[in-house]
Design an enzyme around this catalytic site. Structure first.
Site, PDB file in Angstrom:
ATOM      1  N   HIS A  54       0.848  -1.187   0.000  1.00  0.00           N
ATOM      2  CA  HIS A  54       0.000   0.000   0.000  1.00  0.00           C
ATOM      3  C   HIS A  54       0.888   1.242   0.000  1.00  0.00           C
ATOM      4  O   HIS A  54       2.040   1.200   0.440  1.00  0.00           O
ATOM      5  CB  HIS A  54      -0.908   0.008   1.230  1.00  0.00           C
ATOM      6  N   GLU A  56       1.008   3.905   1.815  1.00  0.00           N
ATOM      7  CA  GLU A  56       1.526   4.316   3.124  1.00  0.00           C
ATOM      8  C   GLU A  56       2.691   3.419   3.555  1.00  0.00           C
ATOM      9  O   GLU A  56       3.696   3.917   4.076  1.00  0.00           O
ATOM     10  CB  GLU A  56       0.431   4.262   4.194  1.00  0.00           C
ATOM     11  N   CYS A  84      -6.090   2.098   5.625  1.00  0.00           N
ATOM     12  CA  CYS A  84      -6.715   0.834   5.989  1.00  0.00           C
ATOM     13  C   CYS A  84      -6.147   0.412   7.351  1.00  0.00           C
ATOM     14  O   CYS A  84      -5.179   1.002   7.838  1.00  0.00           O
ATOM     15  CB  CYS A  84      -6.425  -0.221   4.919  1.00  0.00           C
ATOM     16  N   CYS A  87      -2.310  -0.222   7.283  1.00  0.00           N
ATOM     17  CA  CYS A  87      -1.517   1.004   7.175  1.00  0.00           C
ATOM     18  C   CYS A  87      -1.602   1.838   8.447  1.00  0.00           C
ATOM     19  O   CYS A  87      -0.598   2.402   8.886  1.00  0.00           O
ATOM     20  CB  CYS A  87      -1.961   1.810   5.959  1.00  0.00           C
TER      21      CYS A  87
END
Length: 157
Positions: A54, A56, A84, A87
């Site tokens: 992801h 992040e 999410c 993250c």
């Protein structure tokens, strides 16, 4: 405030570029220290076949490597979408000082991402969750924890 908008614009532009280049999902992130962007990340889940890639996570990994430390308490992170659970956990583990986000987890759910449903799962008991969770061999694992606790070489985090 103007700097914060500038950093968020960069995160959103990264997300937009990622969509247009077919590299992954519509997510971008930047890590900022002392008013300067020190790292950025885009979603690479589908290009890397890595469910943890992801934006992040990518940005946090780059920032930690660049700064040579695993705590980023003197940094801020700007993300194109509310993180999410994975993250958000990484943001807490990195001890990032402040989080700014644009779209919400509910916005992400409307276009097919499951962030909001994972947040809901975490509020359920283990028995109610969609993925079965079975504890086993606790005593063996506790021996490893004891070895860590007694180690004179451990680095706390």
């Amino acid at each position: 405030m103007e700097d914060r908008k500038k950093f968020m614009r960069v995160a959103i532009e990264l997300a937009a570029d990622n969509v247009h280049s077919d590299n992954g999902g519509p997510f971008g992130a930047v890590v900022v220290k002392d008013g300067e962007i020190i790292s950025s990340g885009i979603n690479k889940v589908t290009t890397n076949n890595d469910p943890t890639a992801h934006a992040e996570i990518v940005a946090i990994r780059k920032a930690a490597e660049q700064l040579g430390k695993h705590f980023l308490e003197d940094c801020e992170i700007y993300t194109s979408c509310e993180p999410c659970p994975m993250c958000l956990g990484a943001i807490y583990w990195a001890r990032i000082g402040k989080l700014y986000y644009a779209a919400t987890k509910d916005d992400a759910e409307k276009i097919g991402f499951i962030d909001a449903s994972i947040y809901r799962e975490f509020s359920m008991t283990k028995e109610q969750r969609s993925i079965p969770s079975v504890q086993m061999m606790r005593e063996d694992a506790l021996k490893v924890f004891e070895a860590w606790e007694n180690s004179d070489r451990k680095i706390n985090y």
